[in-house]
Design an enzyme around this catalytic site. Structure first.
Site, PDB file in Angstrom:
ATOM      1  N   HIS A  94       0.828  -1.203   0.000  1.00 37.85           N
ATOM      2  CA  HIS A  94       0.000   0.000   0.000  1.00 37.85           C
ATOM      3  C   HIS A  94       0.867   1.258   0.000  1.00 37.85           C
ATOM      4  O   HIS A  94       0.549   2.249  -0.680  1.00 37.85           O
ATOM      5  CB  HIS A  94      -0.926  -0.015   1.216  1.00 37.85           C
ATOM      6  CG  HIS A  94      -1.736   1.218   1.376  1.00 37.85           C
ATOM      7  ND1 HIS A  94      -1.521   2.118   2.388  1.00 37.85           N
ATOM      8  CD2 HIS A  94      -2.763   1.711   0.637  1.00 37.85           C
ATOM      9  CE1 HIS A  94      -2.384   3.115   2.281  1.00 37.85           C
ATOM     10  NE2 HIS A  94      -3.157   2.892   1.236  1.00 37.85           N
ATOM     11  N   GLU A 113       2.017   1.905  -3.433  1.00 36.36           N
ATOM     12  CA  GLU A 113       0.926   2.472  -4.240  1.00 36.36           C
ATOM     13  C   GLU A 113       0.916   3.999  -4.111  1.00 36.36           C
ATOM     14  O   GLU A 113       0.757   4.719  -5.101  1.00 36.36           O
ATOM     15  CB  GLU A 113      -0.408   1.896  -3.782  1.00 36.36           C
ATOM     16  CG  GLU A 113      -1.618   2.505  -4.482  1.00 36.36           C
ATOM     17  CD  GLU A 113      -2.841   2.579  -3.602  1.00 36.36           C
ATOM     18  OE1 GLU A 113      -3.456   3.663  -3.537  1.00 36.36           O
ATOM     19  OE2 GLU A 113      -3.190   1.555  -2.969  1.00 36.36           O
ATOM     20  N   HIS A 114       1.087   4.502  -2.888  1.00 36.72           N
ATOM     21  CA  HIS A 114       1.153   5.950  -2.680  1.00 36.72           C
ATOM     22  C   HIS A 114       2.339   6.555  -3.428  1.00 36.72           C
ATOM     23  O   HIS A 114       2.218   7.618  -4.058  1.00 36.72           O
ATOM     24  CB  HIS A 114       1.283   6.260  -1.184  1.00 36.72           C
ATOM     25  CG  HIS A 114      -0.011   6.239  -0.447  1.00 36.72           C
ATOM     26  ND1 HIS A 114      -0.494   7.331   0.234  1.00 36.72           N
ATOM     27  CD2 HIS A 114      -0.946   5.255  -0.283  1.00 36.72           C
ATOM     28  CE1 HIS A 114      -1.659   7.025   0.791  1.00 36.72           C
ATOM     29  NE2 HIS A 114      -1.951   5.766   0.501  1.00 36.72           N
ATOM     30  N   GLU A 124      -3.672   7.851   7.617  1.00 37.99           N
ATOM     31  CA  GLU A 124      -4.765   7.083   7.014  1.00 37.99           C
ATOM     32  C   GLU A 124      -5.134   5.904   7.903  1.00 37.99           C
ATOM     33  O   GLU A 124      -6.315   5.602   8.099  1.00 37.99           O
ATOM     34  CB  GLU A 124      -4.351   6.595   5.624  1.00 37.99           C
ATOM     35  CG  GLU A 124      -5.432   5.810   4.903  1.00 37.99           C
ATOM     36  CD  GLU A 124      -4.995   5.335   3.536  1.00 37.99           C
ATOM     37  OE1 GLU A 124      -5.641   4.415   2.991  1.00 37.99           O
ATOM     38  OE2 GLU A 124      -4.003   5.881   2.996  1.00 37.99           O
TER      39      GLU A 124
END
Length: 458
Positions: free
Chosen positions: A72, A75-76, A152
């Site tokens: 993840h 992905e950022h 997040e």
């Protein structure tokens, strides 16, 4: 939490390599580049719109302890610029032509997409292919983005009682399988994530032979294939194991019920029950995942479903009660039932009421009327999904990314319509049992005072 994940229809299989082109066949069209990139193009000429999705067969299932959340996090970082495109320029270019773009990471895969006018597909392909190999991960951008990822996690999990309970249930239900780790990662791993972790993940998994390019919309397949060859075909494949060659990660058999209590700020208790169940591996010959899908719809597929009808509207023991199951996954499956008890009821009373509903199905099965209604709803929902080009692309990419074929969508729909009431009863009796059950209960703690309340008290 109805999380059924079968999608609608697919059509005839076409296999073409760059070296050997077969005669034109029905939609969708499948190609394989020399570097291993699989391309599936589906024509939909109802509007001048196209969806490009690039799916990498790498998700949190492929992570190791100590670097959870790296899929993840990467992905950022994919939006932070390449040697050819400055940070933020990717998104600005897509927005400038009225397009939309984003990405998502799951347990099983990571995907990137753009939705825009078909005339801008060449630009989208250039941008997406560029970051397949030319990503620049700087320490400054990495450090800043890890703060975003940690925030997040705080907002979506740590500060959300139901999400926290779900995360802890999964971590308890699975003893060894990597599904026990959250996709976003454990906070300690995020705090100690190093730039080398992201760089290593990128170099290992972001390669054409580990990716699937899905194009759906107002396109010409031959012209689109040529564009893909020009954009993606220039990259060499890396040595990487195919899904079928990766080390098996088998969860040890569960031998008794697992229970946990989670304390978190909330107004009301919350209950979630997770039963270990199988997922689809052989779409033609498996039958239990289809029966489990129908079972979840019988419990929570509409306003007349059993959980809502009995627990919410009739006995009013619950404010909400839901069921969910996804048969499409690389790893083992979980059949979920969750709910929030009414203010004068407890989580224990809700659990007993849910068990009573399960026992009713185990003892008496479901009616033919229920079965017919659910099947009609399943077919209708899958058909309506296909009105969306994005949903069509999602259907293709998701099936392909977990080791099935986009052609299986038709088989799945056909097999769902053959499920019998006896099969639904059989899977309830076999799998909704204590030996495969994990139960998590939220013990609500006092909610923190708001800033406004604090100001008034001064």
């Amino acid at each position: 939490m109805n999380i059924n994940s079968f999608f609608g229809f697919a059509t005839v299989f076409v296999y073409i390599t760059l070296a050997l082109a077969l005669p034109a066949q029905a939609n969708p069209h499948e190609y394989l580049l020399d570097n291993g990139l699989k391309i599936i193009i589906k024509e939909d000429h109802r509007s001048p719109v196209v969806i490009q999705q690039l799916w990498y067969k790498a998700g949190s299932i492929d992570e190791v302890n100590g670097t959870t959340g790296v899929a993840h996090a990467l992905e950022h970082m994919m939006f932070k610029g390449t040697s050819n495109v400055p940070p933020g320029e990717f998104s600005r270019k897509i927005a400038a032509v009225g397009g939309k773009e984003n990405a998502f990471t799951s347990r099983d895969y990571t995907a990137y997409y753009q939705q825009l006018h078909q005339q801008h597909l060449p630009m989208a392909m250039q941008l997406e292919s560029d970051r397949m190999r030319n990503l620049q991960i700087t320490q400054e951008e990495f450090s800043k983005e890890m703060q975003v990822v940690m925030e997040e996690r705080r907002l979506r999990t740590d500060d959300q009682a139901h999400a926290l309970v779900y995360e802890k249930l999964i971590a308890t239900a699975f003893q060894a399988h990597p599904y026990r780790r959250p996709v976003i990662g454990w906070m300690n791993d995020l705090e100690n994530m190093q730039i080398e972790d992201a760089q290593d993940w990128y170099k290992r998994w972001y390669t054409p032979n580990n990716a699937i390019l899905v194009i759906v919309g107002d396109v010409n397949p031959k012209e689109t294939l040529k564009l893909a060859q020009e954009s993606y075909g220039k990259f060499q494949a890396n040595h990487i194991p195919a899904l079928s060659e990766r080390k098996p990660q088998i969860e040890p058999p569960q031998t008794g019920i697992k229970r946990l209590v989670v304390k978190a700020p909330a107004k009301l208790p919350y209950l979630i029950m997770g039963y270990k169940v199988p997922v689809l591996k052989d779409t033609k010959n498996d039958w239990e995942p289809y029966a489990l899908t129908i079972l979840s719809e019988v419990l929570d597929g509409n306003a007349a479903a059993r959980l809502n009808k009995t627990l919410v509207r009739s006995t009013r023991i619950a404010i909400s009660a839901n069921a969910g199951y996804s048969a499409i996954a690389r790893g083992p499956g979980i059949f979920y039932i969750d709910g929030t008890p009414s203010e004068d009821k407890t989580a224990h009373e809700l659990e007993q009421a849910i068990r009573s509903e399960i026992d009713t199905i185990v003892q008496s099965g479901i009616t033919q009327e229920e079965l017919a209604r659910v099947k009609a709803q399943v077919v209708a929902s899958r058909t309506y999904q296909l009105d969306s080009t994005f949903a069509q692309a999602m259907q293709i990419g998701r099936l392909e990314s977990i080791g099935l074929s986009h052609l299986d969508a038709n088989i799945i729909l056909e097999r769902l319509q053959t499920v019998t009431a006896e099969q639904v009863k059989a899977v309830a009796e076999k799998y909704l049992v204590d030996d495969s059950l994990t139960v998590a209960v939220l013990d609500p703690q006092p909610l923190a005072k708001t800033t406004a309340q604090n100001d008034q008290s001064k």
